[in-house]
Scaffold this motif. Sequence first.
Motif, PDB file in Angstrom:
ATOM      1  N   PRO A   1       0.806  -1.231   0.000  1.00  0.00           N
ATOM      2  CA  PRO A   1       0.000   0.000   0.000  1.00  0.00           C
ATOM      3  C   PRO A   1       0.836   1.277   0.000  1.00  0.00           C
ATOM      4  O   PRO A   1       0.415   2.287  -0.560  1.00  0.00           O
ATOM      5  CB  PRO A   1      -0.854  -0.128   1.266  1.00  0.00           C
ATOM      6  N   TRP A   2       2.015   1.253   0.630  1.00  0.00           N
ATOM      7  CA  TRP A   2       2.853   2.459   0.625  1.00  0.00           C
ATOM      8  C   TRP A   2       3.450   2.716  -0.769  1.00  0.00           C
ATOM      9  O   TRP A   2       3.673   3.868  -1.133  1.00  0.00           O
ATOM     10  CB  TRP A   2       3.954   2.363   1.676  1.00  0.00           C
ATOM     11  N   LEU A   3       3.674   1.646  -1.532  1.00  0.00           N
ATOM     12  CA  LEU A   3       4.149   1.822  -2.904  1.00  0.00           C
ATOM     13  C   LEU A   3       3.042   2.401  -3.770  1.00  0.00           C
ATOM     14  O   LEU A   3       3.282   3.300  -4.601  1.00  0.00           O
ATOM     15  CB  LEU A   3       4.639   0.493  -3.468  1.00  0.00           C
ATOM     16  N   ALA A   4       1.824   1.920  -3.566  1.00  0.00           N
ATOM     17  CA  ALA A   4       0.687   2.475  -4.296  1.00  0.00           C
ATOM     18  C   ALA A   4       0.511   3.956  -3.965  1.00  0.00           C
ATOM     19  O   ALA A   4       0.213   4.774  -4.841  1.00  0.00           O
ATOM     20  CB  ALA A   4      -0.587   1.694  -3.958  1.00  0.00           C
ATOM     21  N   ALA A   5       0.717   4.304  -2.699  1.00  0.00           N
ATOM     22  CA  ALA A   5       0.623   5.711  -2.286  1.00  0.00           C
ATOM     23  C   ALA A   5       1.710   6.538  -2.961  1.00  0.00           C
ATOM     24  O   ALA A   5       1.470   7.676  -3.389  1.00  0.00           O
ATOM     25  CB  ALA A   5       0.735   5.822  -0.768  1.00  0.00           C
ATOM     26  N   ALA A   6       2.907   5.975  -3.076  1.00  0.00           N
ATOM     27  CA  ALA A   6       4.015   6.699  -3.691  1.00  0.00           C
ATOM     28  C   ALA A   6       3.756   6.958  -5.168  1.00  0.00           C
ATOM     29  O   ALA A   6       4.136   8.012  -5.703  1.00  0.00           O
ATOM     30  CB  ALA A   6       5.315   5.909  -3.511  1.00  0.00           C
ATOM     31  N   ARG A   7       3.108   6.028  -5.842  1.00  0.00           N
ATOM     32  CA  ARG A   7       2.843   6.196  -7.276  1.00  0.00           C
ATOM     33  C   ARG A   7       1.984   7.432  -7.561  1.00  0.00           C
ATOM     34  O   ARG A   7       2.075   8.034  -8.636  1.00  0.00           O
ATOM     35  CB  ARG A   7       2.142   4.958  -7.834  1.00  0.00           C
ATOM     36  N   LYS A   8       1.160   7.821  -6.608  1.00  0.00           N
ATOM     37  CA  LYS A   8       0.260   8.957  -6.827  1.00  0.00           C
ATOM     38  C   LYS A   8       1.018  10.258  -7.049  1.00  0.00           C
ATOM     39  O   LYS A   8       0.477  11.209  -7.613  1.00  0.00           O
ATOM     40  CB  LYS A   8      -0.700   9.102  -5.643  1.00  0.00           C
TER      41      LYS A   8
ATOM     42  N   ALA B   1      14.477  10.802   1.895  1.00  0.00           N
ATOM     43  CA  ALA B   1      14.015  10.121   3.109  1.00  0.00           C
ATOM     44  C   ALA B   1      12.685  10.685   3.574  1.00  0.00           C
ATOM     45  O   ALA B   1      11.844   9.949   4.117  1.00  0.00           O
ATOM     46  CB  ALA B   1      15.061  10.242   4.214  1.00  0.00           C
ATOM     47  N   ALA B   2      12.470  11.980   3.367  1.00  0.00           N
ATOM     48  CA  ALA B   2      11.176  12.580   3.723  1.00  0.00           C
ATOM     49  C   ALA B   2      10.062  11.980   2.888  1.00  0.00           C
ATOM     50  O   ALA B   2       8.958  11.722   3.385  1.00  0.00           O
ATOM     51  CB  ALA B   2      11.238  14.094   3.535  1.00  0.00           C
ATOM     52  N   PHE B   3      10.331  11.736   1.606  1.00  0.00           N
ATOM     53  CA  PHE B   3       9.319  11.130   0.734  1.00  0.00           C
ATOM     54  C   PHE B   3       8.976   9.727   1.216  1.00  0.00           C
ATOM     55  O   PHE B   3       7.795   9.372   1.336  1.00  0.00           O
ATOM     56  CB  PHE B   3       9.832  11.088  -0.705  1.00  0.00           C
ATOM     57  N   VAL B   4       9.992   8.919   1.514  1.00  0.00           N
ATOM     58  CA  VAL B   4       9.743   7.559   2.005  1.00  0.00           C
ATOM     59  C   VAL B   4       8.950   7.611   3.311  1.00  0.00           C
ATOM     60  O   VAL B   4       7.954   6.895   3.484  1.00  0.00           O
ATOM     61  CB  VAL B   4      11.072   6.807   2.204  1.00  0.00           C
ATOM     62  N   GLY B   5       9.375   8.476   4.237  1.00  0.00           N
ATOM     63  CA  GLY B   5       8.677   8.580   5.511  1.00  0.00           C
ATOM     64  C   GLY B   5       7.236   9.026   5.358  1.00  0.00           C
ATOM     65  O   GLY B   5       6.334   8.529   6.043  1.00  0.00           O
ATOM     66  N   ALA B   6       6.993   9.970   4.429  1.00  0.00           N
ATOM     67  CA  ALA B   6       5.638  10.480   4.212  1.00  0.00           C
ATOM     68  C   ALA B   6       4.727   9.412   3.621  1.00  0.00           C
ATOM     69  O   ALA B   6       3.553   9.289   3.998  1.00  0.00           O
ATOM     70  CB  ALA B   6       5.683  11.694   3.297  1.00  0.00           C
ATOM     71  N   LYS B   7       5.249   8.611   2.678  1.00  0.00           N
ATOM     72  CA  LYS B   7       4.428   7.572   2.058  1.00  0.00           C
ATOM     73  C   LYS B   7       4.129   6.450   3.049  1.00  0.00           C
ATOM     74  O   LYS B   7       3.023   5.876   3.032  1.00  0.00           O
ATOM     75  CB  LYS B   7       5.134   7.029   0.820  1.00  0.00           C
TER      76      LYS B   7
ATOM     77  N   SER C   1      30.884   8.121   3.674  1.00  0.00           N
ATOM     78  CA  SER C   1      30.518   7.129   4.693  1.00  0.00           C
ATOM     79  C   SER C   1      29.151   7.423   5.299  1.00  0.00           C
ATOM     80  O   SER C   1      28.656   6.645   6.111  1.00  0.00           O
ATOM     81  CB  SER C   1      31.575   7.096   5.798  1.00  0.00           C
ATOM     82  N   TRP C   2      28.537   8.552   4.911  1.00  0.00           N
ATOM     83  CA  TRP C   2      27.250   8.900   5.517  1.00  0.00           C
ATOM     84  C   TRP C   2      26.174   9.296   4.508  1.00  0.00           C
ATOM     85  O   TRP C   2      24.987   9.132   4.777  1.00  0.00           O
ATOM     86  CB  TRP C   2      27.430  10.044   6.523  1.00  0.00           C
ATOM     87  N   GLU C   3      26.540   9.761   3.322  1.00  0.00           N
ATOM     88  CA  GLU C   3      25.540  10.149   2.345  1.00  0.00           C
ATOM     89  C   GLU C   3      24.890   8.920   1.710  1.00  0.00           C
ATOM     90  O   GLU C   3      25.516   7.859   1.616  1.00  0.00           O
ATOM     91  CB  GLU C   3      26.162  11.013   1.249  1.00  0.00           C
ATOM     92  N   GLY C   4      23.662   9.077   1.278  1.00  0.00           N
ATOM     93  CA  GLY C   4      22.985   7.954   0.653  1.00  0.00           C
ATOM     94  C   GLY C   4      21.716   8.387  -0.055  1.00  0.00           C
ATOM     95  O   GLY C   4      21.413   9.570  -0.179  1.00  0.00           O
ATOM     96  N   HIS C   5      20.984   7.393  -0.512  1.00  0.00           N
ATOM     97  CA  HIS C   5      19.690   7.621  -1.162  1.00  0.00           C
ATOM     98  C   HIS C   5      18.768   6.487  -0.744  1.00  0.00           C
ATOM     99  O   HIS C   5      19.217   5.338  -0.575  1.00  0.00           O
ATOM    100  CB  HIS C   5      19.848   7.640  -2.683  1.00  0.00           C
ATOM    101  N   VAL C   6      17.491   6.785  -0.556  1.00  0.00           N
ATOM    102  CA  VAL C   6      16.524   5.766  -0.153  1.00  0.00           C
ATOM    103  C   VAL C   6      15.272   5.901  -1.018  1.00  0.00           C
ATOM    104  O   VAL C   6      14.852   7.010  -1.357  1.00  0.00           O
ATOM    105  CB  VAL C   6      16.184   5.877   1.354  1.00  0.00           C
ATOM    106  N   ALA C   7      14.712   4.767  -1.415  1.00  0.00           N
ATOM    107  CA  ALA C   7      13.548   4.752  -2.311  1.00  0.00           C
ATOM    108  C   ALA C   7      12.859   3.397  -2.184  1.00  0.00           C
ATOM    109  O   ALA C   7      13.244   2.561  -1.351  1.00  0.00           O
ATOM    110  CB  ALA C   7      13.995   5.006  -3.750  1.00  0.00           C
ATOM    111  N   PHE C   8      11.842   3.177  -3.019  1.00  0.00           N
ATOM    112  CA  PHE C   8      11.070   1.936  -2.989  1.00  0.00           C
ATOM    113  C   PHE C   8      11.437   1.042  -4.179  1.00  0.00           C
ATOM    114  O   PHE C   8      11.446   1.489  -5.325  1.00  0.00           O
ATOM    115  CB  PHE C   8       9.568   2.242  -3.031  1.00  0.00           C
ATOM    116  N   TYR C   9      11.689  -0.219  -3.889  1.00  0.00           N
ATOM    117  CA  TYR C   9      12.104  -1.193  -4.905  1.00  0.00           C
ATOM    118  C   TYR C   9      10.972  -1.509  -5.882  1.00  0.00           C
ATOM    119  O   TYR C   9       9.831  -1.747  -5.488  1.00  0.00           O
ATOM    120  CB  TYR C   9      12.551  -2.480  -4.207  1.00  0.00           C
ATOM    121  N   LEU C  10      11.334  -1.550  -7.179  1.00  0.00           N
ATOM    122  CA  LEU C  10      10.392  -1.950  -8.223  1.00  0.00           C
ATOM    123  C   LEU C  10      10.824  -3.227  -8.934  1.00  0.00           C
ATOM    124  O   LEU C  10      10.027  -4.104  -9.213  1.00  0.00           O
ATOM    125  CB  LEU C  10      10.237  -0.830  -9.256  1.00  0.00           C
ATOM    126  N   GLY C  11      12.090  -3.336  -9.268  1.00  0.00           N
ATOM    127  CA  GLY C  11      12.600  -4.485 -10.020  1.00  0.00           C
ATOM    128  C   GLY C  11      14.081  -4.298 -10.281  1.00  0.00           C
ATOM    129  O   GLY C  11      14.709  -3.387  -9.743  1.00  0.00           O
TER     130      GLY C  11
END
Length: 230
Positions: free
Chosen positions: A5-12, A49-55, A96-106
């Motif tokens: 459901p959080w992935l569906a929310a992110a698609r919007k 990270a804000a986007f992931v947390g919000a979804k 050693s501290w920077e990164g990126h976070v998102a939702f897996y698709l494939g």
Amino acid sequence: MTEAPWLAAARKDLGLKEIVGSRHEPRVVAFFAESGAAWVKDDETAWCAAFVGAKLAEIGISGTGKLNARSYLDWGAALTKPAPGAIVVFKRGSSSWEGHVAFYLGETATTIRVLGGNQANAVTEAAYAKSSLLGYRWPAGFALPIGGPAKPAAAPGPTLQLGSKGEAVKSLQSGLNALGAKPALVVDGDFGPMTRSAVIAFQKGRQLAPDAIVGPKTWTAFDTAIAQLG
């Protein structure tokens, strides 16, 4: 397979972009508040990270409440094999501290395709190198989607051409805009003449056959170009 459901929310929010200049995109600012960082009032602060947390919050799951992507490495449950909707954490450069976070698709043999925020300053689907992977996480207490872990995708995306419609077309249009399509495309999920012209321009710029068909070679070049935008 039932989509998380959080992935569906992110698609919007696919296609949502930062506003260039002194104004700030209200939805991006809202992501900060919804994820637990209400003190941020601009769209220039890194917001993956804000986007992931919000979804996650949209469907009642608490994220880390932090703005650093790597905070998700200690969140939820670790996965050895990803499933659509899994939270993916990548490193950035040699930091050693920077990164990126998102939702897996494939994935393909060398890249991981994700849906995320702050990808070329927008909510897009993009591919990142597997060599940058730090880990996969899943919300604790939530069962994996029916069907279990995802299988590697045979190609980065479905074949698209004039007349195609749907979310994959929206992702394509959003990415082409991020890459400088002129005139900018309406992100409506309808592969019409303007999208066709933008695809041909992209193909010519990457020395691909300008056939206006988005197949494996064009998707690979597209994903690579988007990833290079940061």
